[in-house]
Scaffold this active site. Sequence first.
Site, PDB file in Angstrom:
ATOM      1  N   SER A 127      36.574  -0.860  18.172  1.00  0.00           N
ATOM      2  CA  SER A 127      36.212  -0.292  19.468  1.00  0.00           C
ATOM      3  C   SER A 127      37.390  -0.317  20.420  1.00  0.00           C
ATOM      4  O   SER A 127      38.245  -1.220  20.358  1.00  0.00           O
ATOM      5  CB  SER A 127      35.050  -1.089  20.072  1.00  0.00           C
ATOM      6  OG  SER A 127      34.848  -0.763  21.428  1.00  0.00           O
ATOM      7  N   TYR A 152      31.008  -8.429  23.066  1.00  0.00           N
ATOM      8  CA  TYR A 152      31.077  -7.305  22.127  1.00  0.00           C
ATOM      9  C   TYR A 152      32.525  -7.041  21.711  1.00  0.00           C
ATOM     10  O   TYR A 152      32.838  -6.923  20.523  1.00  0.00           O
ATOM     11  CB  TYR A 152      30.470  -6.063  22.774  1.00  0.00           C
ATOM     12  CG  TYR A 152      30.687  -4.794  21.978  1.00  0.00           C
ATOM     13  CD1 TYR A 152      30.037  -4.597  20.759  1.00  0.00           C
ATOM     14  CD2 TYR A 152      31.543  -3.799  22.437  1.00  0.00           C
ATOM     15  CE1 TYR A 152      30.240  -3.440  20.024  1.00  0.00           C
ATOM     16  CE2 TYR A 152      31.747  -2.644  21.710  1.00  0.00           C
ATOM     17  CZ  TYR A 152      31.094  -2.463  20.508  1.00  0.00           C
ATOM     18  OH  TYR A 152      31.295  -1.321  19.777  1.00  0.00           O
TER      19      TYR A 152
END
Length: 330
Positions: A127, A152
């Site tokens: 990501s 995350y």
Amino acid sequence: MKFLVTGAAGFIGFHTANRLCLAGHEVVGLDNLNDYYSVELKLARLERLNQHPGFSFVKLDLADRTGMEALFRDQRFERVIHLAAQAGVRYSLENPHAYADANLTGFVNVLEGCRHNGVQHLVYASSSSVYGMNSKVPFSTEDAVDNPVSLYAATKRANELMAHTYAHLYRIPTTGLRFFTVYGPWGRPDMAPFKFTKAILEGQPIDIYNNGDMSRDFTYIDDVVEGIVRIQDCPPPYPDEPEQARQGPPARLFNIGLGSPVRLLDFVGCIEAATGLQSIKQLKPMQPGDVLQTWADVSALAERTGFQPRTPLKEGVGHFVAWYRDFYGA
């Protein structure tokens, strides 16, 4: 070839599995169908995938070690595209264990499955969030990424380090893809493009964080899938010669983004143009875990695959709004 695509009922996983099936590959799609967002949307995606004769679905949780071992042992995948994860930055503030289970334990189970069953290439989703508050732009995979600002992001960076370790120890070719704000038809309801479109069509206000002083490298789903499909066919070689070995194990990282950041308010303007409606904006402060900007340097991806994302924002938003209206009757 025979592929495992994890997260096949998810946004990127659905499009990737569909593309591979259209190319004639055999695809096993894995998903646990959790209720982080609409299960009905996930089932609708699977309904489309089940129309392909080469597709089969397995409902399984990544953290189920026994189940994952049996799946890899029985199916003997040639390549694995790992797109399943517990997504969302703000959700991690309230549900940290979901991220440990799916993104850490689950990833170990995927790595172990590849290790023991001769998988030729593991491609996995990282990501752009790993760049945190980096101020140097555009973001390059050569940049230091040691300061994540959300759990995350920390789990995604951990995935990259874990993949690097398995590539070094067990000669498993691994490629991590740092996605930049993916949007398009069948998109996730928890992401800004979906939430903004829904609210604008319903005449509801939209929340604009940091008073709109944020930018994102919005990347259309078809460009992301093109990058995935091309890179899965380019596994990094294991360097057998001593001179080559100094270059490191067969572990690579690439950005997949448009390479052109857009201010959040300008993105809203594209949705307004596509819907023909004005938004009702509620300006709010910066949220914990958010970053100010994302901007991808995609030169390495272009050099390796000959491809660079190119779908203009206006075109991509138009496709998404058209899909949303058709799917939801809006």
